[in-house]
Design a protein around this motif. Structure first.
Motif, PDB file in Angstrom:
ATOM      1  N   SER A  44     -69.895   5.362 -14.088  1.00 29.05           N
ATOM      2  CA  SER A  44     -70.429   4.656 -15.375  1.00 29.05           C
ATOM      3  C   SER A  44     -69.611   5.114 -16.430  1.00 29.05           C
ATOM      4  CB  SER A  44     -71.898   4.644 -15.586  1.00 29.05           C
ATOM      5  OG  SER A  44     -72.306   4.638 -16.667  1.00 29.05           O
ATOM      6  N   TYR A  47     -66.124   3.751 -16.915  1.00 25.25           N
ATOM      7  CA  TYR A  47     -66.083   2.459 -17.312  1.00 25.25           C
ATOM      8  C   TYR A  47     -66.457   2.344 -18.737  1.00 25.25           C
ATOM      9  CZ  TYR A  47     -68.211  -2.225 -18.141  1.00 25.25           C
ATOM     10  OH  TYR A  47     -68.521  -3.290 -18.580  1.00 25.25           O
ATOM     11  N   LEU A  51     -63.193   1.490 -21.362  1.00 23.51           N
ATOM     12  CA  LEU A  51     -63.112   0.084 -21.621  1.00 23.51           C
ATOM     13  C   LEU A  51     -63.399  -0.032 -23.129  1.00 23.51           C
ATOM     14  CD1 LEU A  51     -62.541  -2.725 -20.953  1.00 23.51           C
ATOM     15  CD2 LEU A  51     -65.047  -2.988 -20.307  1.00 23.51           C
ATOM     16  N   PHE A  64     -57.285  -2.063 -18.661  1.00 25.86           N
ATOM     17  CA  PHE A  64     -58.122  -1.226 -17.578  1.00 25.86           C
ATOM     18  C   PHE A  64     -57.611  -0.733 -16.568  1.00 25.86           C
ATOM     19  CE2 PHE A  64     -61.921  -0.221 -14.963  1.00 25.86           C
ATOM     20  CZ  PHE A  64     -62.609   0.540 -15.742  1.00 25.86           C
ATOM     21  N   LEU A 143     -62.699  -3.756 -12.236  1.00 26.56           N
ATOM     22  CA  LEU A 143     -63.311  -4.047 -13.574  1.00 26.56           C
ATOM     23  C   LEU A 143     -64.382  -5.158 -13.588  1.00 26.56           C
ATOM     24  CD1 LEU A 143     -63.525  -3.824 -16.798  1.00 26.56           C
ATOM     25  CD2 LEU A 143     -61.615  -5.477 -16.984  1.00 26.56           C
ATOM     26  N   PHE A 146     -67.368  -3.377 -11.817  1.00 23.25           N
ATOM     27  CA  PHE A 146     -68.105  -2.427 -13.156  1.00 23.25           C
ATOM     28  C   PHE A 146     -68.884  -3.350 -13.690  1.00 23.25           C
ATOM     29  CE2 PHE A 146     -65.010   1.430 -12.791  1.00 23.25           C
ATOM     30  CZ  PHE A 146     -65.705   2.034 -11.837  1.00 23.25           C
ATOM     31  N   LYS A 147     -68.376  -4.295 -14.272  1.00 23.56           N
ATOM     32  CA  LYS A 147     -69.227  -5.160 -15.345  1.00 23.56           C
ATOM     33  C   LYS A 147     -70.470  -5.701 -14.561  1.00 23.56           C
ATOM     34  CE  LYS A 147     -65.453  -7.234 -18.097  1.00 23.56           C
ATOM     35  NZ  LYS A 147     -64.886  -8.365 -18.530  1.00 23.56           N
TER      36      LYS A 147
END
Length: 291
Positions: A44, A47, A51, A64, A143, A146-147
């Motif tokens: 977390s 990210y 980002l 990223f 990525l 993670f989103k």
């Protein structure tokens, strides 16, 4: 002494205070991650911090992936599904969700039993490098994963340029694609800035980087001999403040035997993305092809 995380953070010239305000993380924690080797980011934290820094600098999100490679250059890279590739897709999907804990821990160099300890909340120190290696081992996009888990990063809202600027960008993108399909290298670079940067990303790895219009044109001319026919068709187009992104379908016929194993006459069908970034005077300053 800066950690690899800190060196990348410093390269972006990011503000710890600004990122702390946006992410809700403590500024001291960000400083520790940048300077103390025993402070390792959680998924977390990685990210949100990285980002957010990228977006604040108005870089494309493709950066990223570059950040991951710069911060964790020696991370374990395993393909958990390598033995399943010849199975039917539905069977592969099922078995991908039945990986043995012990083998996963071994492949990504996680301590024995850590997954069980995480599930029982005995430990809560899942490291970003461990989770990134796991996601890559499943063949997923880091990525995007993670989103889905943490949600989008909300930075200061920015307005799109006016309609005339967007129309101009759209025309330049279509002109580039038309020139590419017509195999006309001179017309491909007509809207490029002299110091244009070209990146080619495949499976999350940078396989080519070119600097300057002359270097790009030399490569474009060289590539003409690879294919007897080629065609990019635009599926969708999306504008942001500083870039225009297109999704494309790509078809080509090899004109010779190529190093990647393709034989002369074989047909290539791919789906990819191209990100066009623009300078203040409207020139294409950066082009990133992703497949």
């Amino acid at each position: 002494m800066s950690t690899s995380f800190g060196k990348y953070f410093d390269k972006l010239k990011a503000s710890k205070t600004e990122i702390a305000d946006i992410t809700g993380l403590k500024r001291q924690r960000i400083s520790d991650l940048c300077n103390k080797e025993n402070s390792r980011p959680t998924p977390s934290e990685f990210y949100k911090i990285i980002l957010t820094a990228i977006l604040l600098k108005h870089f494309s999100e493709i950066e990223f992936n570059n950040a991951i490679n710069e911060i964790f250059p020696n991370r374990p890279k395993e393909d958990f599904l390598r033995e399943l590739n010849n199975l039917p897709p539905e069977v592969k999907f099922i078995l991908a969700h039945c990986l043995t804990q012990k083998q996963v821990e071994k492949d990504i160099k996680m301590s024995d039993g850590k997954i069980s300890r995480l599930a029982s909340e005995v430990v809560k120190d899942l490291e970003a490098i461990e989770f990134i290696s796991f996601i890559e081992g499943l063949g997923e996009n880091v990525l995007e994963t993670f989103k889905r888990i943490y949600g989008p990063i909300k930075t200061v809202e920015t307005l799109l340029p006016n309609a005339s600027v967007l129309n101009d960008r759209t025309n330049k993108v279509f002109e580039y694609i038309t020139a590419y399909n017509n195999m006309n290298a001179d017309s491909m670079v007509i809207d490029f800035a002299d110091n244009v940067v070209f990146l080619n990303i495949m499976n999350g790895e940078k396989i080519m980087e070119l600097q300057g219009i002359d270097e790009f044109k030399r490569q474009a001319i060289k590539a003409l001999s690879y294919f007897g026919e080629r065609n990019q068709s635009i599926v969708s187009i999306t504008h942001t403040q500083d870039s225009t992104e297109i999704v494309i379908n790509y078809t080509a016929i090899a004109a010779m035997d190529l190093q990647n194993g393709l034989k002369k006459g074989e047909v290539i069908n791919l789906k990819g993305e191209s990100i066009f970034e623009f300078s203040e005077d409207g020139k294409i300053s950066r082009l990133t092809d992703i497949s």
